[in-house]
Design an enzyme around this catalytic site. Structure first.
Site, PDB file in Angstrom:
ATOM      1  N   GLU A   1       0.826  -1.210   0.000  1.00 59.75           N
ATOM      2  CA  GLU A   1       0.000   0.000   0.000  1.00 59.75           C
ATOM      3  C   GLU A   1       0.858   1.256   0.000  1.00 59.75           C
ATOM      4  O   GLU A   1       0.589   2.213   0.739  1.00 59.75           O
ATOM      5  CB  GLU A   1      -0.942  -0.002   1.218  1.00 59.75           C
TER       6      GLU A   1
ATOM      7  N   GLU B   1      -3.895  -9.068   1.027  1.00 55.23           N
ATOM      8  CA  GLU B   1      -4.360  -8.787   2.385  1.00 55.23           C
ATOM      9  C   GLU B   1      -5.880  -8.881   2.395  1.00 55.23           C
ATOM     10  O   GLU B   1      -6.529  -8.296   1.529  1.00 55.23           O
ATOM     11  CB  GLU B   1      -3.901  -7.391   2.792  1.00 55.23           C
TER      12      GLU B   1
HETATM   13  C1  GAL Z   1      -3.862  -2.452   5.708  1.00 53.20           C
HETATM   14  C2  GAL Z   1      -2.364  -2.330   5.907  1.00 53.20           C
HETATM   15  C3  GAL Z   1      -1.898  -3.145   7.086  1.00 53.20           C
HETATM   16  C4  GAL Z   1      -2.789  -2.853   8.268  1.00 53.20           C
HETATM   17  C5  GAL Z   1      -4.200  -3.207   7.902  1.00 53.20           C
HETATM   18  C6  GAL Z   1      -5.188  -3.062   9.039  1.00 53.20           C
HETATM   19  O1  GAL Z   1      -4.376  -1.470   4.899  1.00 53.20           O
HETATM   20  O2  GAL Z   1      -1.685  -2.793   4.764  1.00 53.20           O
HETATM   21  O3  GAL Z   1      -0.557  -2.832   7.376  1.00 53.20           O
HETATM   22  O4  GAL Z   1      -2.664  -1.517   8.577  1.00 53.20           O
HETATM   23  O5  GAL Z   1      -4.601  -2.349   6.869  1.00 53.20           O
HETATM   24  O6  GAL Z   1      -6.487  -3.369   8.604  1.00 53.20           O
END
Ligand code: GAL
Length: 861
Positions: A448, A523
């Site tokens: 991100e 993710e």
């Molecule tokens: C994502 C990010 C992670 C963490 C996560 C929490 O956007 O890549 O590092 O912050 O959100 O939901």
């Protein structure tokens, strides 16, 4: 002997004494790890001195004197310690510190010094010191001379000590670390938190991470093995070096077993102070493939000879496997489809902080494996080398990630500050260190990153990775995948990494630039919960700062496991998912994170900014104590939350699983509704309350991922589910209303450990009633002590709001559980006791020396 048979009052304290000795079983701890590299590689972890300047633990500032690298320094007040060391984990937690970095005082300037001698007999050698990782901005000095720097705290690096080394005399290595000039969205730790090694080589030797083993063609009958070897000549004359490599099978303890082949030797002519590379090939007959169930490994043992004398022997563990990424048929390992059931994990080890410990890491991986997890994403930085060795041995695939920021930072002082000067060096270091690990199957250049639409930069970074390792694909984790695709930045990638926007895939399946590009859910989910908490009105309790564990709470960008499974089912051709996260971690206690990074989420959707800003302002007013995350499938202490069984049911459909939630102690809700949910790998279930059926429920494949009875009227007693699969009885689970808490029951992650001052045993204490049932809603203070040659290293209970320091030997249970982490000191004795004020219980005996505690299976198993 089972200690649960002994009764003692909870008014008394449990006293646990462990004197340890234990014989070794299972695979190796740090000492016998096969380090990739020259054979004269010694641990350099012991006997360091430490002193802290700049911001102190209590918030005061101590000025940093000048010239702390000087040989003549007065070290009287310096602390003696062994590495790995995280100077911040002892806290104290401070409410005014940021939740996102764990409310721990990690900012500061740390100096380490080590006195050591290298014998005069080594004076013809090259001497290096290898750091696996030092947080952050490391500057290395030897005998007062500046040797070099490596700012990125997550990367491994080597320093050549030879020019300033005094052979046969005392030397002083000094390391300055500076976390004041570093920043993070999670707890980064502070200090030399990974291992350090002293490496001695002859003048002609294999270069740093100088081997690269690939297997270009693999069939059932034979594998081509290609070994590249870089040889450094540190002399001031040209030398002829002969490079030979033999292949061996190695077992889980890194013992070379059978010889598997030899490569034809090649001769290099290397100019004074120059480097040359040898390329050799061989065929390995009937290769034993590395896969997830049988992670077979080999070692390429390279010998360098000059004038007929062997001058270096260098071991490179590797595996033989094929990886293929297809846009329509997902990921193929050795030709067979493997859906990625992955978890993202930060690097901390809970109560141990960032300081690496192999047994702690292994405990985590054992739990993840048991759940069916087959892949790890090293979010968002290079991991400790031990993680990769464990993954190689245990059969995990690793998505090895480099950065959380590029040129544009998420925090003022994150990687953006050093990006221009260091990104290429850091990427090369990562690839060279990790490219022989069979577990590593994807490189990720970022997570991100705010400049994710930058076409030129994406290409530049991807090109570096391709140049250094053309055998693995390159990915990037997008929080704005549509933007990344529109801008064309994603064209440079082999695999599209999509954080949370998986369901938009169909749009891109039709774009010719991406139609053939595999996509992975880099993710997913971000479900939040607190183990053992169940709320019926609001999922979020803003008094206790806990979150309900019905697994239906998630931030705006996230979803529940069920929702994600449903999405995955719609796109079976995709590679799979990485759940955020396997374990709770220190920092980022979303949704109770009152720090500015909260606003980063949804930065790609400006319409949400206002909403987020309002929520942040509200949180900042109430200043929640939360200091660790709620995202974990497993809590910070390593106790599974309910959704562990959701993932296990889905990821291991052939293992009979049934898991009821919530607990059944609701004396205040008699006659009121308490929803009952069941995770199962079956497809149907019947729920019984006190023997009376509450009806059968069925799940539709691809649509339902839990059985729900949302209108159960609470009555104390027994709740039982009988689950079926294809009409056959499959698995059952029972929860009962418990009696009052009267006992403490111990269990341990294993029954044997090394008495080496390093290896750790994790002892779980359950608060139970007379029948041994876990009583979640009673949380007595448990006190631990130890006699003999053991040490209590830390305690934890998984409560994200607790300010009790992890080193405290007393801790209240949290929802019926508390953890104590014990280290076996060198040369200890063999008696283990457990006693309370009223009674004394021996749980080990001289006849039962290797059993610390009866490792009884409990309901969680
Ligand atoms: C994502 C990010 C992670 C963490 C996560 C929490 O956007 O890549 O590092 O912050 O959100 O939901």
């Amino acid at each position: 002997m089972n200690i649960t048979k002994k009764i003692f009052s909870l008014n008394n304290y449990l006293v646990l004494l462990i004197c340890s000795m234990m014989s070794f079983s299972g695979f190796s701890q740090n000492t016998s790890m096969m380090r990739m590299g020259s054979t004269d590689t010694q641990s350099f972890d012991d006997n360091w001195l430490f002193s802290r300047y700049g911001s102190q633990a209590d918030g005061l500032v101590k000025e940093e004197p000048k010239n702390l690298e000087a040989v003549s320094l007065n070290e009287t007040n310096w602390e003696k310690l062994n590495l790995p060391h995280d100077w911040a984990i002892k806290g104290p937690f401070r409410i005014e510190l940021r939740g996102e970095t764990g409310k721990l005082p990690w900012k500061g300037i740390g100096w380490y010094r080590k006195h050591f001698t290298v014998p005069a007999s080594d004076s013809e050698k090259q001497i290096f010191v290898d750091f696996d990782g030092a947080m952050a901005n490391a500057k290395i000095y030897l005998n007062g001379n500046y040797v070099g720097t490596w700012p990125y705290g997550y990367n491994s690096f080597r320093m050549n000590l030879t020019p300033f080394l005094k052979f046969g005399q005392e030397n002083i290595l000094a390391v300055r670390l500076d976390t004041e000039n570093w920043d993070s969205r999670w707890y980064p730790g502070a200090g030399i938190y990974r291992h350090v090694w002293l490496v001695k080589t002859n003048q002609v030797h294999v270069g740093h991470w100088g081997t690269y083993v690939t297997t270009p063609n693999v069939t059932k009958d034979a594998a081509n093995v290609r070994v590249l070897v870089k040889v450094d000549n540190a002399t001031n004359k040209t030398v002829k070096a002969v490079v030979t490599t033999d292949l061996y099978e190695i077992d889980i303890n890194n013992t070379l077993t059978a010889k598997a082949g030899s490569l034809i030797s090649s001769t290099l002519e290397i100019k004074a102070n120059g480097t040359e590379e040898a390329e050799t090939h061989s065929v390995l007959n009937n290769p034993k493939l590395w896969d997830l169930k049988t992670p077979n490994r080999y070692v390429a043992q390279t010998k360098i000879s000059v004038d007929g004398k062997i001058v270096d022997t260098y071991n490179t563990p590797f595996g033989v496997r094929t990886i293929e990424f297809t846009p329509r048929n997902g990921f193929l390992l050795n030709g067979k489809r493997v859906e990625i059931f992955g978890t993202c994990n930060h690097h901390d080890l809970g109560a141990l902080g960032a300081a690496i410990n192999t047994s702690a890491l292994k405990r985590q991986l054992v739990m993840l494996k048991e759940m069916g997890c087959n892949s790890l994403r090293t979010s968002h930085n290079p991991p400790a080398p031990e993680l990769l060795e464990l993954a190689d041995k245990m059969g995990f695939l690793v998505l090895d990630e480099a950065f959380d920021a590029w040129k544009i930072g998420k925090k003022k002082l994150d990687y953006n500050v050093i990006f221009d000067e260091w990104h290429e060096k850091d990427l090369v270091a990562l690839v060279h260190r990790d490219r022989n690990n069979p577990s590593v199957f994807i490189w990720s250049i970022g997570n991100e990153v705010p400049d994710q639409q930058n076409v030129k930069l994406t290409k530049e970074l991807a090109d570096i990775m391709h140049r250094e390792d053309p055998t693995r694909p390159v990915s990037n984790g997008y929080n704005d995948p549509n933007g990344g695709r529109k801008s064309g930045a994603a064209v440079a990638l082999d695999i599209m990494g999509v954080n949370y926007f998986f369901d938009q895939q169909p749009k891109w399946d039709v774009d010719p630039r991406y139609a053939n590009k595999p996509t992975i859910g880099s993710e997913t989910a971000s479900t939040v919960s607190s183990r053992g908490e169940y709320f019926f009105d609001d999922k979020y309790n803003k008094t206790s700062w806990q979150i309900s564990s019905y697994d239906d709470a998630f931030p705006g960008w996230g979803c529940s496991p069920d929702m994600q499974f449903r999405t995955n089912a719609k796109f079976p051709h995709l590679l799979g998912e990485y759940v955020w996260t396997g374990f709770d971690y220190l920092g980022e206690p979303t949704p109770y994170n009152s720090d500015e990074t909260n606003l980063l989420n949804f930065r790609s959707d400006p319409s949400k900014q206002g909403e987020l800003e309002a929520r942040l302002a509200e949180l900042q007013k109430s200043n929640p104590p939360s200091r660790s995350s709620y995202f974990g499938i497993i809590d910070l202490a390593g106790f599974p939350k309910d959704r562990y069984y959701s993932y296990k049911s889905h990821w291991r459909p052939d293992v009979p699983t049934a898991h009821i939630l919530p607990h059944w102690n609701w004396s205040e809700r008699v006659g009121k509704v308490v929803p009952v949910h069941v995770y199962t790998s079956g497809d149907e279930g019947e729920l019984f309350l006190n023997g009376k059926s509450l009806g059968k429920k069925k799940m539709t494949a691809g649509k339902d991922f839990r059985l729900t009875w949302d209108n159960v009227i609470y009555a104390p007693g027994e709740l039982k589910v009988v689950c079926y699969k294809n009409g056959e009885k499959w698995a059952t689970d029972i929860v009962k209303t418990t009696g009052t808490a009267t006992k403490l029951k111990m269990s341990t992650d294993r029954t044997e450990a090394l008495a080496d001052d390093v290896d750790l045993v994790f002892v779980t204490v359950d608060v139970t009633d007379n029948d041994g049932l876990l009583v979640l809603r009673t949380n007595p203070l448990v006190k631990f002590s130890i006699e003999g040659s053991g040490e209590i290293v830390a305690t934890d209970n998984g409560d994200a709001t607790s300010f009790v320091p992890f080193q405290s030997t007393e801790r209240p249970a949290y929802n019926g559980k508390v953890l104590v982490i014990v280290k076996a000191k060198k040369g200890g004795k063999r008696t283990i006791y457990c006693k309370s004020r009223k009674c004394r219980i021996t749980i080990g005996s001289n006849n039962d020396q290797n059993k610390i505690i009866n490792n009884k299976k409990n309901r969680d198993d």
